[in-house]
Design an enzyme around this catalytic site. Structure first.
Site, mmCIF file in Angstrom:
data_model
loop_
_atom_site.group_PDB
_atom_site.id
_atom_site.type_symbol
_atom_site.label_atom_id
_atom_site.label_comp_id
_atom_site.label_asym_id
_atom_site.label_seq_id
_atom_site.Cartn_x
_atom_site.Cartn_y
_atom_site.Cartn_z
ATOM 1 N N LYS A 162 -1.343 3.429 0.376
ATOM 2 C CA LYS A 162 -1.675 4.656 -0.332
ATOM 3 C C LYS A 162 -0.756 4.821 -1.539
ATOM 4 O O LYS A 162 0.473 4.731 -1.406
ATOM 5 C CB LYS A 162 -1.540 5.856 0.594
ATOM 6 C CG LYS A 162 -2.565 5.896 1.716
ATOM 7 C CD LYS A 162 -3.969 6.099 1.187
ATOM 8 C CE LYS A 162 -4.971 6.342 2.309
ATOM 9 N NZ LYS A 162 -6.332 6.556 1.797
ATOM 10 N N ASP A 191 -4.798 2.156 -2.730
ATOM 11 C CA ASP A 191 -5.787 3.236 -2.749
ATOM 12 C C ASP A 191 -5.112 4.487 -3.296
ATOM 13 O O ASP A 191 -4.170 5.013 -2.698
ATOM 14 C CB ASP A 191 -6.297 3.490 -1.335
ATOM 15 C CG ASP A 191 -7.252 4.667 -1.249
ATOM 16 O OD1 ASP A 191 -7.704 5.150 -2.307
ATOM 17 O OD2 ASP A 191 -7.538 5.108 -0.119
ATOM 18 N N GLU A 217 -8.461 0.880 -5.270
ATOM 19 C CA GLU A 217 -9.462 1.835 -4.799
ATOM 20 C C GLU A 217 -9.181 3.230 -5.339
ATOM 21 O O GLU A 217 -8.066 3.732 -5.220
ATOM 22 C CB GLU A 217 -9.468 1.850 -3.270
ATOM 23 C CG GLU A 217 -10.478 2.798 -2.650
ATOM 24 C CD GLU A 217 -10.476 2.692 -1.135
ATOM 25 O OE1 GLU A 217 -10.591 3.744 -0.475
ATOM 26 O OE2 GLU A 217 -10.371 1.563 -0.603
ATOM 27 N N ASP A 242 -14.935 4.943 -3.378
ATOM 28 C CA ASP A 242 -14.906 5.438 -2.002
ATOM 29 C C ASP A 242 -15.392 6.887 -1.956
ATOM 30 O O ASP A 242 -16.568 7.147 -1.780
ATOM 31 C CB ASP A 242 -13.498 5.302 -1.430
ATOM 32 C CG ASP A 242 -13.379 5.844 -0.020
ATOM 33 O OD1 ASP A 242 -14.404 6.047 0.644
ATOM 34 O OD2 ASP A 242 -12.238 6.078 0.440
ATOM 35 N N LYS A 266 -18.172 3.820 4.805
ATOM 36 C CA LYS A 266 -17.567 4.561 5.908
ATOM 37 C C LYS A 266 -18.682 5.134 6.774
ATOM 38 O O LYS A 266 -19.441 5.995 6.330
ATOM 39 C CB LYS A 266 -16.675 5.684 5.386
ATOM 40 C CG LYS A 266 -15.403 5.198 4.714
ATOM 41 C CD LYS A 266 -14.536 6.360 4.256
ATOM 42 C CE LYS A 266 -13.209 5.857 3.692
ATOM 43 N NZ LYS A 266 -12.382 6.975 3.158
ATOM 44 N N GLN A 294 -12.021 6.946 7.907
ATOM 45 C CA GLN A 294 -11.909 8.370 7.592
ATOM 46 C C GLN A 294 -10.828 9.012 8.462
ATOM 47 O O GLN A 294 -10.902 10.168 8.803
ATOM 48 C CB GLN A 294 -13.256 9.048 7.828
ATOM 49 C CG GLN A 294 -13.480 10.337 7.066
ATOM 50 C CD GLN A 294 -13.492 10.138 5.577
ATOM 51 O OE1 GLN A 294 -14.156 9.244 5.082
ATOM 52 N NE2 GLN A 294 -12.745 10.957 4.869
#
Length: 367
Positions: A162, A191, A217, A242, A266, A294
């Site tokens: 992240k 991401d 992402e 996403d 997802k 998720q």
């Protein structure tokens, strides 16, 4: 095989380790267990994880839309009328995880009725997936230690990091520390959860140009239409859409508009029926696909691995299937097991899992 009732049961389970990222953080899994009952006595289940900072849904809102809008529209349909189900759910704007959970519970009920696993009904390409683990915000040493634990305990060697903090060096330092610690023994991608501007994103990617990243992402908001197209045109790794692609139509707009070159599927957001459509679209367009997470519990993860294992395209890459490991407990009677970096599809009909009634009684919050 007629649907006789829909249930939406709220439950809360704390995370032993919260996940923090650019658009929010999650400390408690305030999810909803969705049950679809049939006139044959079959009950299909699925899990809806509300993410208000992403889709605007809440636990209370999911219960309300299922009980007040979806149930009256679906009771009386058969499990085979999935196109009718999708059409009727589409009358209500938004609510993606509520719709997805209803869809997957119907598929589970169908699999149980026919005596077949859902992953075989969907495609049956394989019965397992390699696992990717998401690493949330923290200091470099802490995130490296987390990656070491995941590798040593579960054999996981693919990590999504992240990013999206300011200054960008906070995150680029983490990615560099991971690469320096593990070398080419691990796969890495980042991401941003829309946390940076397009200019910040490009600057950060240049800082990480020597770190052999698989993907980038959602580094910046899709609403910055020109900035995002400019960013994607300057990258030499696939750019995953996403949060910006909750529907197949959104995938089409992002890709054809030059704002993405890959997509995250997802099941918590598009169920099985919608995810099939995204998969086929991505396959036809030649896009890279990652099976996303998720921050699902184990029931949601069982659904995800069932879909991911069903197709060659989704099974090609490691799927984000491990964040249930950070929950203090779960609802399943038999916990999922990640070994040697792999999660197998649970054996059995439907999703192949059962909800433990005692655990549900302990964690539900409507009584």
């Amino acid at each position: 095989m007629k649907i006789t009732a829909l249930e939406a049961i709220p439950f809360d389970i704390r995370y032993s380790k919260p996940l923090k990222f650019a658009s929010g953080e999650v400390h408690v899994a305030q999810h909803v267990l969705v049950r679809v009952h049939t006139d044959d006595g079959i009950v299909g289940v699925a899990e809806a994880p509300p993410r208000p900072f992403t889709y605007g849904e809440t636990q209370v809102g999911i219960i309300a839309v299922i009980e007040q809008l979806f149930a009256p529209q679906l009771v009386g349909l058969t499990l085979l009328q999935r196109e009718t189900v999708v059409t009727r759910l589409a009358r209500t704007v938004g609510n993606p995880t509520a719709k997805a959970a209803v869809d997957m519970a119907i598929w589970d009920a169908l699999g149980r009725t026919l005596g077949l696993p859902v992953h075989e009904l969907l495609g049956g390409f394989t019965d397992r997936m390699r696992v990717s683990h998401m690493l949330g915000f923290d200091e470099p040493a802490v995130m490296v230690a987390e990656a070491e634990r995941m590798r040593d305990s579960y054999g996981i060697t693919t990590f999504k990091v992240k990013v999206g903090r300011r200054p960008c060096s906070l995150d680029t330092a983490v990615v560099r520390a991971l690469r320096e610690r593990f070398g080419d023994a691990i796969e890495l991608y980042v991401d941003g959860n829309r946390g940076w501007t397009a200019a910040e994103s490009l600057r950060a990617m240049k800082e990480m140009a020597d770190l052999d990243l698989l993907f980038a992402e959602e580094l910046c908001p899709a609403d910055d239409v020109l900035g995002r197209r400019w960013l994607v045109s300057h990258l030499d790794v696939p750019f995953i859409a996403d949060e910006s692609v909750p529907t197949p139509a959104d995938v089409t707009r992002e890709v054809l508009g030059g704002s993405a070159t890959a997509v995250s599927i997802k099941t918590a957001r598009t169920g099985f029926t919608g995810s099939q459509r995204v998969h086929h679209l991505a396959e036809g367009l030649g896009l890279e696909v990652v099976l996303g997470n998720q921050i699902d519990g184990q029931l949601g993860t069982a659904c995800a691995v069932s879909f991911g294992a069903a197709y060659q395209l989704t099974a090609r890459r490691a799927g984000e299937l491990s964040n249930f490991l950070d929950m203090s407990d779960d609802l399943l009677a038999e916990p999922l097991q990640i070994r040697d970096g792999v999660l197998h599809v649970p054996p059995g009909n439907g999703h192949g899992v059962e909800v433990d009634p005692d655990k549900l009684a302990r964690y539900r919050v409507d009584r």
